[in-house]
Design a protein around this motif. Structure first.
Motif, PDB file in Angstrom:
ATOM      1  N   ARG A  27       0.793  -1.009   0.119  1.00 27.89           N
ATOM      2  CA  ARG A  27       0.287  -0.038  -0.080  1.00 27.89           C
ATOM      3  C   ARG A  27       0.814   1.143  -0.055  1.00 27.89           C
ATOM      4  NH1 ARG A  27      -5.415   1.275   1.375  1.00 27.89           N
ATOM      5  NH2 ARG A  27      -5.716  -0.987   1.826  1.00 27.89           N
ATOM      6  N   GLY A 164     -15.068   2.529  -4.198  1.00 27.88           N
ATOM      7  CA  GLY A 164     -13.868   2.261  -3.373  1.00 27.88           C
ATOM      8  C   GLY A 164     -13.868   1.876  -1.610  1.00 27.88           C
ATOM      9  N   ALA A 167     -15.600  -1.621  -1.125  1.00 23.57           N
ATOM     10  CA  ALA A 167     -14.476  -2.757  -1.037  1.00 23.57           C
ATOM     11  C   ALA A 167     -13.721  -2.520   0.038  1.00 23.57           C
ATOM     12  CB  ALA A 167     -13.495  -2.523  -2.512  1.00 23.57           C
ATOM     13  N   TYR A 168     -13.180  -1.190   0.524  1.00 19.30           N
ATOM     14  CA  TYR A 168     -12.328  -1.173   1.509  1.00 19.30           C
ATOM     15  C   TYR A 168     -13.045  -1.765   2.958  1.00 19.30           C
ATOM     16  CZ  TYR A 168      -9.665   1.277   5.497  1.00 19.30           C
ATOM     17  OH  TYR A 168      -9.007   1.570   6.378  1.00 19.30           O
ATOM     18  N   ARG A 176     -12.768  -8.148  -0.601  1.00 21.63           N
ATOM     19  CA  ARG A 176     -12.136  -6.848  -0.823  1.00 21.63           C
ATOM     20  C   ARG A 176     -11.575  -6.878  -2.391  1.00 21.63           C
ATOM     21  NH1 ARG A 176      -8.973  -7.102   3.491  1.00 21.63           N
ATOM     22  NH2 ARG A 176     -10.846  -6.273   4.726  1.00 21.63           N
ATOM     23  N   ARG A 177     -11.256  -8.002  -2.603  1.00 27.89           N
ATOM     24  CA  ARG A 177     -10.416  -8.195  -4.164  1.00 27.89           C
ATOM     25  C   ARG A 177     -11.531  -7.735  -4.995  1.00 27.89           C
ATOM     26  NH1 ARG A 177      -6.899 -11.886  -1.932  1.00 27.89           N
ATOM     27  NH2 ARG A 177      -8.454 -13.541  -2.360  1.00 27.89           N
ATOM     28  N   SER A 180     -12.786  -4.028  -5.220  1.00 35.92           N
ATOM     29  CA  SER A 180     -11.873  -3.205  -5.783  1.00 35.92           C
ATOM     30  C   SER A 180     -11.837  -3.401  -7.384  1.00 35.92           C
ATOM     31  CB  SER A 180     -10.339  -3.768  -5.327  1.00 35.92           C
ATOM     32  OG  SER A 180     -10.366  -3.683  -3.743  1.00 35.92           O
ATOM     33  N   SER A 183     -15.228  -1.558  -8.328  1.00 34.56           N
ATOM     34  CA  SER A 183     -15.042  -0.233  -8.116  1.00 34.56           C
ATOM     35  C   SER A 183     -14.163   0.379  -9.239  1.00 34.56           C
ATOM     36  CB  SER A 183     -14.668   0.015  -6.629  1.00 34.56           C
ATOM     37  OG  SER A 183     -13.456  -0.303  -6.358  1.00 34.56           O
ATOM     38  N   ALA A 184     -13.185  -0.183  -9.397  1.00 31.15           N
ATOM     39  CA  ALA A 184     -12.235   0.331 -10.450  1.00 31.15           C
ATOM     40  C   ALA A 184     -12.926   0.583 -11.967  1.00 31.15           C
ATOM     41  CB  ALA A 184     -11.033  -0.524 -10.735  1.00 31.15           C
TER      42      ALA A 184
END
Length: 340
Positions: A27, A164, A167-168, A176-177, A180, A183-184
């Motif tokens: 991160r 996002g 997902a967080y 979460r993956r 992500s 959301s991307a």
């Protein structure tokens, strides 16, 4: 996403809801890379480089005129990046999770992320004052410091942060993956849609992606503040709301089982069982006399206060206490001159 943390009842044991993504090395690397890309985009626009020429080429190409059949659909799709509708939708979902989990963390994380987004993106927007493609005045110009608020793209940054956050806040690494990736894709689609509609330059969208991603990557640094705010707010809510809404556990009342009487209490000593000369007896007698004098209430329990013996109990005197001997009859003495 695991549903046991979302729809579980308040009394059901749940895993710890405070399992949050930490600021790992990966991160940190992503945060540094995104920050460099964001700064490079700002510098490229300020220096009027090839990125600005690309902005004008795409703007003069007018994608919405090249493919007009997509215009009606994309006009609705771009709302997924508009701050008001998306914030209300995501806040409603996180509010339901807050109620079910008895934790304010989902809403506090959303509020923190939107606050960071408004501060960081708003400062750059009004600091550079760039005009949008529809209001451009000079071909080839970066259109900076002219009172606009188009750089970076707020729609794009808001799509990155709002979706996002879901997902967080996911419960498991797998969820979460998956969140992500979804959301991307939404953020990518919203950014490209603003370019298609001609409301943003290409550089606006690039900087919007970077600005939103920086907010998401920085959220673990604000988790201690979120935890303190949640503790303070939950303490406040427990004083003003019922326990069933805040998840507080009340001590159960002790109810005797069927067929059992009240809990046994130590009986008070009888008046004649304590020697008058003992110190405890004198203290107890004085205390009873003081209480009787001030309150006017008899110290001995009334008839209704004495425990009723259960049916079939022996009512005879206590075996240790000797029975009182019977009084022999008194013989009658007759006088000499009395009646026969």
């Amino acid at each position: 996403m695991r549903t046991d943390r979302i729809v579980a009842s308040p009394t059901q044991e749940r895993p710890d809801d405070r399992e949050v993504p930490g600021m790992s090395r990966t991160r940190l690397v992503l945060f540094g890379t995104t920050l460099v890309a964001y700064a490079a985009t700002v510098v490229a626009v300020l220096a009027n480089t090839a990125l600005v020429r690309l902005d004008w080429q795409v703007m003069l190409f007018r994608p919405y005129k090249q493919w007009p059949r997509f215009h009606a659909f994309l006009d609705y799709f771009v709302v997924l990046g508009q701050r008001g509708p998306t914030a209300v939708l995501v806040a409603a979902w996180l509010g339901w999770r807050t109620y079910k989990q008895r934790s304010l963390r989902p809403l506090l994380v959303l509020g923190t992320s939107l606050l960071l987004l408004n501060i960081t993106v708003g400062a750059v927007k009004y600091g550079l004052g760039r005009l949008g493609p529809h209001y451009a005045t000079s071909v080839g110009s970066a259109e900076l410091f002219m009172g606009g608020d188009i750089f970076p793209s707020g729609h794009t940054a808001n799509a990155v942060v709002t979706w996002g956050v879901l997902a967080y806040l996911a419960s498991t690494p797998f969820a979460r993956r998956v969140g992500s990736v979804i959301s991307a894709m939404l953020a990518m689609g919203v950014g490209m849609t603003t370019i298609y509609l001609g409301t943003h330059w290409v550089s606006d969208v690039l900087s919007g992606w970077c600005a939103g991603l920086l907010v998401l990557l920085a959220l673990p640094w604000f988790e201690p503040a979120v935890a303190r705010a949640e503790e303070w707010l939950m303490g406040l809510l427990r004083r003003v709301l019922p326990a069933r809404l805040t998840g507080a556990v009340e001590a159960p009342a002790v109810v005797p089982a069927a067929g059992q009487g009240a809990p046994e209490q130590e009986p008070a000593p009888a008046c004649g069982t304590v020697r008058a000369g003992s110190a405890p007896a004198a203290a107890a007698t004085a205390a009873r006399g003081t209480a009787t004098h001030h309150s006017g209430v008899r110290p001995h329990a009334g008839r209704y206060e004495r425990p009723t013996p259960p049916p079939g109990a022996n009512r005879r005197p206590h075996p240790e206490r000797p029975a009182r001997p019977a009084t022999p009859p008194v013989p009658v003495v007759r006088g000499r001159g009395g009646p026969a």
